[in-house]
Design an enzyme around this catalytic site. Structure first.
Site, short mmCIF file in Angstrom:
data_model
loop_
_atom_site.label_atom_id
_atom_site.label_comp_id
_atom_site.label_asym_id
_atom_site.label_seq_id
_atom_site.Cartn_x
_atom_site.Cartn_y
_atom_site.Cartn_z
N GLU A 45 58.39 -13.67 3.80
CA GLU A 45 59.91 -12.83 3.67
C GLU A 45 59.87 -12.19 2.11
OE1 GLU A 45 61.13 -12.02 6.46
OE2 GLU A 45 61.67 -13.93 6.81
N ASP A 48 56.28 -7.90 1.99
CA ASP A 48 55.71 -6.63 2.55
C ASP A 48 55.50 -5.67 1.45
OD1 ASP A 48 58.69 -6.23 2.84
OD2 ASP A 48 58.37 -5.67 5.01
N GLY A 133 72.46 -5.79 13.29
CA GLY A 133 73.02 -6.46 11.88
C GLY A 133 72.91 -7.89 12.18
N SER A 138 66.77 -4.23 14.74
CA SER A 138 67.33 -3.31 15.87
C SER A 138 66.88 -1.96 15.30
CB SER A 138 68.70 -3.52 15.96
OG SER A 138 69.48 -3.32 14.96
N SER A 139 66.88 -1.67 14.16
CA SER A 139 66.48 -0.44 13.84
C SER A 139 64.81 -0.06 13.91
CB SER A 139 66.96 -0.04 12.18
OG SER A 139 66.11 -1.09 11.44
N ASP A 188 58.70 -4.54 9.78
CA ASP A 188 59.49 -4.67 11.24
C ASP A 188 58.79 -3.39 11.92
OD1 ASP A 188 60.82 -6.10 9.80
OD2 ASP A 188 62.52 -4.69 9.14
N TYR A 240 69.27 -5.76 -1.35
CA TYR A 240 67.65 -5.75 -0.78
C TYR A 240 67.00 -5.00 -2.03
CZ TYR A 240 63.63 -4.90 2.13
OH TYR A 240 62.43 -4.65 2.48
C1 GLA Z 1 63.75 -6.43 6.21
C2 GLA Z 1 62.84 -5.30 5.77
C3 GLA Z 1 61.42 -5.68 5.81
C4 GLA Z 1 61.19 -6.90 5.14
C5 GLA Z 1 62.19 -8.06 5.19
C6 GLA Z 1 62.02 -9.29 4.53
O1 GLA Z 1 63.37 -7.01 7.64
O2 GLA Z 1 63.13 -4.34 6.69
O3 GLA Z 1 60.54 -4.59 5.50
O4 GLA Z 1 61.15 -6.74 3.80
O5 GLA Z 1 63.52 -7.83 5.44
O6 GLA Z 1 60.75 -9.69 4.70
#
Ligand code: GLA
Length: 399
Positions: A45, A48, A133, A138-139, A188, A240
């Site tokens: 997590e 990326d 959410g 979903s995006s 994602d 984020y």
């Molecule tokens: C979200 C972001 C991803 C990644 C995760 C955390 O899902 O869209 O790119 O950074 O958080 O691992």
């Protein structure tokens, strides 16, 4: 697996509904239906955007789009869930326009053009099963489904092999980063386009290479339980971006291109070179998390699926204490699950809400789900949604 009243049923395909709704909304039949999955990340997590490793699976929950090409450059987008409709010219798609879910869909058409593809207008009806959410992406599912439809309808051939799919994933990332303004890292979109049924996707974000890792929990009497806390999560809010900036700052202080360059075995001496406690904690999470992905993959390859639970727990602790992206609902879901038979549990996705996952022996699934519900009720939180998932397939044409 027998369904228990504690566990939500798997989703049904909304193919005919979305096609029918298209006809009702636009007065003609769609040219086809396309879909792309949401995801859960098994582990890795916030790695990326640090050029690290992550290990998502595609969910059975998918976002479906019925679509038809247009002769002009108009974009008409409708959603069955929100009932909301957007109508705009391709030339008017830009940073922050349109807002909301329309930005993710229109952004893909915009990003296809930026990548040099010839793009026309499109009519699109959306029906998504991936809850908004919930941290289940979903995006990216929406972007993947729109990208798949556009690719087929405009003859772009971006669904053929993995290399083409990787190119489409990068286009979807540009849409999300630029038009929707979410500074996400790309896991994602890769999951939505490159995952395979029955496999976890080992994604190396330094060079974009992948490996498909067999992931069949049912064969060993286990279940992956998703616990959607219903605490709303968003990647467009500042948290984020702040975590991303801290990682960048740590890499700059160390004089490396990314935290991927910090070896796990060198972590302790490296940390001494960072200026403050917070930056050290953020870097610690990233470097140890990348190592946990490697360990997880080794266990999966060795058929030791149950042993992955301990790594889930360590990952959650790292996100809670070092990266500080958990929240009360996520911590309670993880604690209740592990206290009632889960072999391990962790929050998944961006954090600050959304979903957690637990690795559970099949015969303890109802007990774990029930314990999580009770723990939420005792704290006065809204009821979570618990459901078992298997590794699904990537973006595709459905009809
Ligand atoms: C979200 C972001 C991803 C990644 C995760 C955390 O899902 O869209 O790119 O950074 O958080 O691992």
């Amino acid at each position: 697996m027998p369904l228990s009243p504690e566990i939500s049923a798997p989703p049904a395909s909304p193919g005919p509904t979305v096609a029918q709704s298209f006809s009702e909304a636009f007065g003609s039949d769609p040219a086809g239906v396309w879909s792309a999955p949401g995801r859960v990340n098994l582990i890795g997590e916030h790695t990326d955007y640090n050029a690290g490793l992550c290990l998502p699976i595609a969910l059975p929950q998918r976002t479906y789009v019925a679509a038809a090409p247009r002769a002009d450059r108009l974009l008409r987008l409708c959603s069955l869930q929100s009932g909301q409709r957007y109508e705009l010219n391709l030339e008017d798609v830009r940073v922050g326009n349109p807002t909301g879910w329309g930005g993710y869909a229109a952004g893909v058409l915009w990003a296809l053009q930026v990548a040099g593809h010839e793009v026309r207008g499109l009519d699109v009806m959306v029906n998504g099963q991936v809850p908004f959410g919930s941290g289940l992406s979903s995006s990216a599912a929406l972007e993947g489904a729109v990208g798949a439809a556009a690719s087929d309808l405009m003859g772009l051939d971006l669904l053929g092999d993995d290399m083409a799919r990787a190119a489409l994933a990068a286009i979807c990332v540009n849409a999300e980063n630029t038009i929707a303004g979410a500074p996400t890292g790309g896991m994602d979109q890769s999951a939505a386009l490159r995952c395979q049924v029955g496999h976890a996707l080992l994604l190396d974000c330094r060079d974009g290479t992948i490996a498909q890792i067999p992931f069949d929990l049912s064969a060993v009497g286990l279940v992956l339980l998703v616990m959607d806390t219903r605490a709303e999560h968003a990647n467009v809010d500042g948290q984020y971006a702040q975590r991303r900036a801290s990682c960048q700052e740590a890499a700059e202080q160390l004089g490396v291109a990314s935290l991927r360059e910090v070896g796990f075995n060198d972590l302790h001496e490296t940390l001494d070179r960072l200026s403050d406690e917070k930056t050290r904690a953020r870097a610690t999470h990233v470097v140890t998390e990348i190592e946990r992905v490697r360990e997880t993959v080794a266990l999966l390859r060795a058929g030791r699926l149950a042993d992955v639970g301990a790594l889930f727990n360590a990952s959650h602790a790292s996100m809670r204490d070092d990266f500080e992206i958990s929240c009360a609902e996520l911590d309670i879901a993880v604690e209740a699950a592990t206290a009632h038979g889960a072999l391990g549990a962790r929050m998944t996705g961006g954090g600050f809400g959304g979903s957690a996952i637990a690795l559970v022996p099949t015969d303890r699934t109802a007990e774990v789900s029930s314990a999580v519900r009770h723990a939420f009720a005792a704290k006065g939180f809204d009821a979570p949604d618990c459901f078992a998932v298997t590794a699904g397939g990537p973006a595709r044409r459905d009809s």
